[in-house]
Structure formats: structure tokens, C-alpha cells
Design an enzyme around this catalytic site. Structure first.
Site, short mmCIF file in Angstrom:
data_model
loop_
_atom_site.label_atom_id
_atom_site.label_comp_id
_atom_site.label_asym_id
_atom_site.label_seq_id
_atom_site.Cartn_x
_atom_site.Cartn_y
_atom_site.Cartn_z
N GLN A 73 3.57 10.17 0.95
CA GLN A 73 4.52 9.03 0.88
C GLN A 73 5.29 9.73 -0.38
O GLN A 73 6.60 9.31 -0.53
CB GLN A 73 4.31 7.30 2.04
N CYS A 125 7.27 0.31 6.64
CA CYS A 125 6.27 1.24 5.83
C CYS A 125 8.01 1.31 4.90
O CYS A 125 8.57 1.93 5.78
CB CYS A 125 6.44 1.95 6.93
N LEU A 126 7.18 1.59 3.74
CA LEU A 126 8.38 2.19 3.24
C LEU A 126 8.94 3.79 3.16
O LEU A 126 9.73 3.51 3.04
CB LEU A 126 8.01 2.34 1.70
N HIS A 172 -2.68 1.19 8.08
CA HIS A 172 -1.73 1.60 8.19
C HIS A 172 -1.99 2.76 7.63
O HIS A 172 -1.19 4.23 7.96
CB HIS A 172 -0.58 0.83 7.36
N GLU A 173 -1.74 3.15 6.31
CA GLU A 173 -2.27 3.42 4.84
C GLU A 173 -3.24 5.49 5.64
O GLU A 173 -3.09 6.39 5.06
CB GLU A 173 -2.65 2.88 4.22
N HIS A 213 -1.78 6.90 7.63
CA HIS A 213 -0.37 7.80 6.67
C HIS A 213 -1.18 9.44 6.81
O HIS A 213 -0.86 10.39 6.31
CB HIS A 213 0.18 7.68 5.53
N GLY A 258 0.69 -1.07 0.02
CA GLY A 258 0.40 0.42 0.06
C GLY A 258 0.75 1.24 -0.09
O GLY A 258 1.97 0.69 0.18
ZN LIG Z 1 3.59 3.10 5.78
#
Ligand SMILES: [Zn+2]
Length: 172
Positions: free
Chosen positions: A55, A95-96, A137-138, A141, A50
Site C-alpha cells: 500500500q 481500505c486506505l 485484511h493486511e 494485501h 493497519g
Molecule cells: Zn486495506
């Protein structure tokens, strides 16, 4: 000023945009669609499940999730998330935007999401599957919340060095 979606790239902690609340999308137009498509590209490029718009440096309430083999990737615009009152399940998340960091996050297993798709049409999905965790999670963000804001004191100790290195890498 229109966003040059071609140049959007992954943003790492401690970029301030990752810790701010993103703004609702006023209209699902071509620019919004282009941002969503770029998010999908970046998610695949970095092998994520995701990715949220902040991000990629865009403070808009959009995120994308990767589909399974026979399921398509999905775009969620202006999502609203409702969590079921289930027991919290601990699970190790990465997390990226926080490369090298994995922490245990406790979240409800079931959630319902209401959002607009890439054509601006509303949809609702309820799941008690892994995707329910990805939504949470997203969605975090979009409110400037990262997994490091939800980690246990033990993880806080074990990730201290890696977080410091990320800050050093960003020159802050
Ligand atoms: Zn993340």
C-alpha cells in the site's frame, strides 16, 4: 537500489502492486526497519488501523497495526496466518487504498499469527478480537487480495461506480 522511505506514500487502487504477491523479507536490516517505520507514520497520517507495505508501493511481506491506548503499534515481517475453524462473521471493512469503498467481508473471528518483529525476533499471537480481522485484511494485501475480491454480489453492484471513479482518477 535502496528505498527512499521519506518519499513513500499511499498507493490507491487500481495500482498493479496492490494486486500482486509481495516477496518475503530476506533480512531484517535498517532498510526494512525504515520501511516499517514509514508504514506506521502513513497509517497514523491516514487514520488507518493497519497498513501493508504494498500500500506504500513496496512489494515486501510487511504490515503494521495500530495499538490501542496502552498497546504499542506493531510490525509484522514475513507473517504466517492460521485461521481457526470458527463461523464466518460478516463485518463492514474499508481500505486506505480504496477510498470511499466499504464492503461486507465474511471472515473467521479467530486467528493466530507468527511473524518477525522490527528487531527480527519471532513472535506468535492468537486473538479472537478485532485485531484478528485486521491481520486477515493486511495479510490479504501481501497476497494481492483486496476487499473487493471478497465482496458479495450486492456490494459488487453498489461499489461499481466508486471503483470506476478510482480507475478514472488514476487515468487508466
Ligand atoms: Zn486495506
Amino acid at each position: 537500489m535502496p528505498i527512499d522511505t521519506e518519499t513513500l506514500s499511499l498507493v490507491h487502487y487500481p495500482a498493479p502492486i496492490l494486486q500482486e504477491r509481495s516477496k518475503a523479507v530476506a533480512e531484517v536490516n535498517d532498510e526494512v526497519r525504515a520501511v516499517a517505520r514509514r508504514l506506521i507514520e502513513l497509517m497514523h497520517e491516514h487514520e488507518g488501523v493497519g497498513l501493508a507495505a504494498p500500500q506504500a508501493g513496496v512489494p515486501w511481506r510487511i504490515f503494521v497495526t495500530r495499538g490501542d491506548e496502552d498497546e504499542p503499534d506493531l510490525v509484522y515481517i514475513n507473517p504466517e496466518l492460521t485461521l481457526a475453524r470458527t463461523a464466518l462473521e460478516p463485518f463492514e471493512e474499508g481500505c486506505l487504498s480504496l477510498p470511499g469503498i466499504h464492503v461486507t467481508v465474511r471472515r473467521p473471528t479467530t486467528a493466530t499469527i507468527v511473524a518477525l518483529d522490527i528487531d527480527g525476533n519471532p513472535f506468535t499471537v492468537t486473538s479472537d478480537d478485532f485485531i484478528a480481522r485486521i491481520w486477515q485484511h493486511e495479510f490479504d494485501h501481501l497476497n494481492g487480495t483486496l476487499i473487493i475480491n471478497r465482496m458479495s454480489p450486492i456490494d459488487r453492484l453498489s461499489t461499481r461506480k466508486a471503483l470506476k471513479e478510482l480507475k478514472l482518477a488514476a487515468g487508466s
